[in-house]
Design an enzyme around this catalytic site. Structure first.
Site, short mmCIF file in Angstrom:
data_model
loop_
_atom_site.label_atom_id
_atom_site.label_comp_id
_atom_site.label_asym_id
_atom_site.label_seq_id
_atom_site.Cartn_x
_atom_site.Cartn_y
_atom_site.Cartn_z
CB SER A 16 10.22 3.23 -4.43
OG SER A 16 10.11 1.84 -3.54
CD GLN A 48 7.78 -2.18 2.00
OE1 GLN A 48 6.54 -2.24 2.22
NE2 GLN A 48 8.59 -1.00 2.37
CB VAL A 83 11.65 14.80 8.85
CG1 VAL A 83 10.95 15.69 8.50
CG2 VAL A 83 12.76 14.46 7.63
CB CYS A 166 0.92 -3.49 -2.88
SG CYS A 166 0.62 -4.75 -4.32
CG ASP A 300 3.06 4.19 -0.85
OD1 ASP A 300 2.97 4.38 -2.09
OD2 ASP A 300 3.63 3.18 -0.30
CE LYS A 308 -1.95 6.45 0.26
NZ LYS A 308 -1.47 7.58 -0.74
CB THR A 309 1.52 0.39 -6.60
OG1 THR A 309 1.39 1.10 -7.76
CG2 THR A 309 0.23 -0.18 -6.36
CB ALA A 311 3.68 0.14 -10.97
CB CYS A 343 -2.25 -4.11 -8.73
SG CYS A 343 -2.29 -5.28 -7.09
#
Lengths: 399, 174
Positions: A16, A48, A83, A166, A300, A308-309, A311, A343
């Site tokens: 994302s 997700q 990586v 999330c 994240d 961690k979302t 949005a 959320c």
């Protein structure tokens, strides 16, 4: 094949954050066409947030996945490699496949790693014996299979004490399961347990108050500060450890939805870009790396003190793009991220509490009504609108 | 003068000047040609007349007045705000275009809309109603008792109550 690449901007991770930032950079600066390299080994891209609904039987898993190649922004290049090592002093990184990438600017947006191994016995039994998880494309459908065929008994839903992508997802699937058990007439014979490593149901009081009511209404048993440490699928037993007393106890289950522990990806953890905990060490407001000024982080994999979302990433991506371009043009970094995250807490089929808040845990709501109430409109938005906004707005650098 | 030329700096400058003389000559010639061209154009009253007439003819339909110039100045002042709005509009149009061209998203949107508004269910009800109405059509007049019974139907009751509330609210806002 091992190659040497020399690019203006290297972006590690085409999830994302990576794709969204690449799209924004290319929209704002046409000179960067052909100069932005996305590095990601995955040829699939997953939306997700839909997996909660897939696990609850309210969405199709195939709607959550697209070919990565179709999403790489026009003007960006894609290196389908993983990586391995960062050498930020030399503005260089190396991949597992042996390629070397030399960059002027670097964005690290590699997401989180799921530590399936940290729960003893989980890998051997996930997807069978009543053990399921929404946190993988491969197992998400097993959640729905378990809920659909549940005939009563004990249903456990876990949340680890680590940060997870999330943070609301572990309880959302529980509310959907409760709803379905009522519809299928097995709720009376069912004991639902929410076993969480956290000290409360939700970190923001306004939404926690509503969720406490939901828990009470649905007659769900809660156990806080407990961590799932071992699972025996065949014997249908789950062992937990109390995080304050270190005491262990075992519960029998008929179905268990596991949210596995998560943490920073290994290749970031061992790199000079990481803080002590292993996350990319960035300024919480400018998202610029605290040591290497030509490096930015988003999503994240960073140490941003917020939930961690996706949005949150939607608000971080424009800040990274704007500040990176400002740095290129030797201008001050003016864009600021305030810790916004959101959320959408599904509390049942057709019901949702839309939590939105910032670093200070202050509600930062978008709509002109009380979002702490359970609403059908917000459920429709999550299920029907947000996926379209994601594929066509966020990943195109438009929203 | 001779004393001055004996000076090292002057000699260095003179040497540079002599070295560059061919290039300087070339530049001067080119400059001279351009100046001559401009002079010719300025003297060519016929060409200038034609050019200005054409410009004036083209500008004439616009009938620019001092108000236009003022408006232009205002527009320039507003540009930072307008650009912000235009960027938002451009983003929105790009988003809509992207959705329309994205088959998977369009299919998802249509499916979602059908889930929310059960169109097929509604069509089935209408179809069955039409068929039954055609089949059972009778010519007997509708009695008052039948009307009374119909009025007691919960759907009609709700509808009447809704209209009452609507009239009440509307009268307050008169």
């Amino acid at each position: 094949m091992a190659n040497v690449y020399d690019v203006k901007v290297a972006i590690v991770g085409a999830g994302s954050a990576g794709i969204s930032i690449a799209a924004r950079l290319l929209r704002k600066s046409r000179q960067l066409r052909g100069q932005v390299l996305l590095i990601d080994p995955s040829d699939k891209h997953y939306y997700q947030p839909l997996w909660t609904l897939v696990g609850g039987g309210a969405a199709k898993v195939e709607d959550s996945v697209r070919e990565q190649a179709t999403l790489i922004p026009d003007g960006a290049k894609w290196l389908k490699e993983a990586v391995d090592t960062f050498v930020p002093e030399k503005n260089t990184l190396k991949t597992k496949e042996g390629s070397t990438v030399r960059y002027d600017y670097l964005v690290v947006a590699a997401g989180v790693e799921i530590y399936w191994d940290q729960i003893k016995g989980l890998k051997e039994t996930i997807g069978k014996n009543g053990v399921c998880s929404n946190y993988s494309y491969d197992y998400v459908q097993s959640t729905w299979e378990n809920i659909r065929h549940f005939r009563g008994g004990t249903a456990i839903f876990t949340q680890p004490s680590t940060q997870v992508k999330c943070g609301g997802a572990p309880q959302k699937i529980m509310y959907l399961a409760d709803d379905y058990f009522r519809q299928s007439g097995v709720r009376e014979q069912t004991n639902i347990i929410f076993a969480s490593g956290l000290p409360n149901i939700f970190a923001v009081k306004k939404y926690a108050d509503t969720l406490e009511q939901v828990i009470q209404r649905k007659n769900i048993e809660t156990k806080y500060r407990v961590e799932l440490v071992e699972i025996d699928g065949k014997a249908k037993k789950a062992t937990f450890e109390h995080l304050d007393t270190n005491e262990r106890f075992t519960l029998s289950f008929d179905m268990i939805h596991v949210t596995p522990p998560m943490g920073p990806p290994a290749f970031i953890k061992k790199s000079p870009l990481a803080d002590e905990a292993g996350w990319v060490d960035v300024d919480p407001y400018t998202l610029q790396h605290k040591t290497y000024e030509n490096v930015f982080g988003a999503g994240d994999c960073t140490n941003l003190p917020t939930s961690k979302t996706g949005a949150a990433i939607r608000k971080q991506a424009p800040v990274v793009a704007e500040n990176l371009l400002a740095l290129m043009n030797e201008k001050p970094l003016k864009a600021r991220y305030d810790g916004y995250t959101s959320c959408p807490l599904v509390t049942g089929y057709n019901k949702l509490v839309l939590a939105e808040f910032d670093y200070e845990k202050n509600p930062q709501e978008t709509f002109p009504f009380d979002q702490s109430k359970e609403r059908m409109s917000m459920y429709v938005m999550k299920r029907n609108v947000l996926p379209i906004v994601y594929w066509n707005g966020m990943l195109k650098g438009l929203m | 003068m001779l004393q001055l030329i004996e000076n090292d700096e002057q000699q260095e400058a003179l040497r540079y000047f002599i070295e560059k003389l061919p290039q300087l000559k070339q530049t001067m010639e080119s400059l001279e040609e351009k100046v001559a061209f401009v002079q010719h154009v300025l003297n060519d009253k016929q060409s200038l007349e034609a050019m200005f007439t054409e410009w004036e003819e083209k500008a004439e339909p616009f009938r620019l007045t001092p108000e236009h110039l003022e408006a232009l100045a205002t527009l320039v002042q507003l540009l930072p705000t307008l650009v912000q709005w235009l960027q938002k509009a451009e983003q929105f149009i790009s988003f809509v275009t992207s959705v329309i061209n994205d088959r998977e998203s369009m299919a998802y949107a249509i499916q979602g809309a059908e889930d929310i508004v059960p169109i097929e269910k509604g069509l089935t009800i209408l179809k069955e109603t039409n068929e039954r109405f055609q089949r059972e059509r009778d010519s007997s007049p509708v009695s008052l008792l039948r009307m009374y019974r119909l009025l007691k139907h919960p759907l009609i009751q709700d509808g009447v109550k809704y209209i009452e509330t609507l009239l009440d609210v509307a009268s307050k806002h008169k």
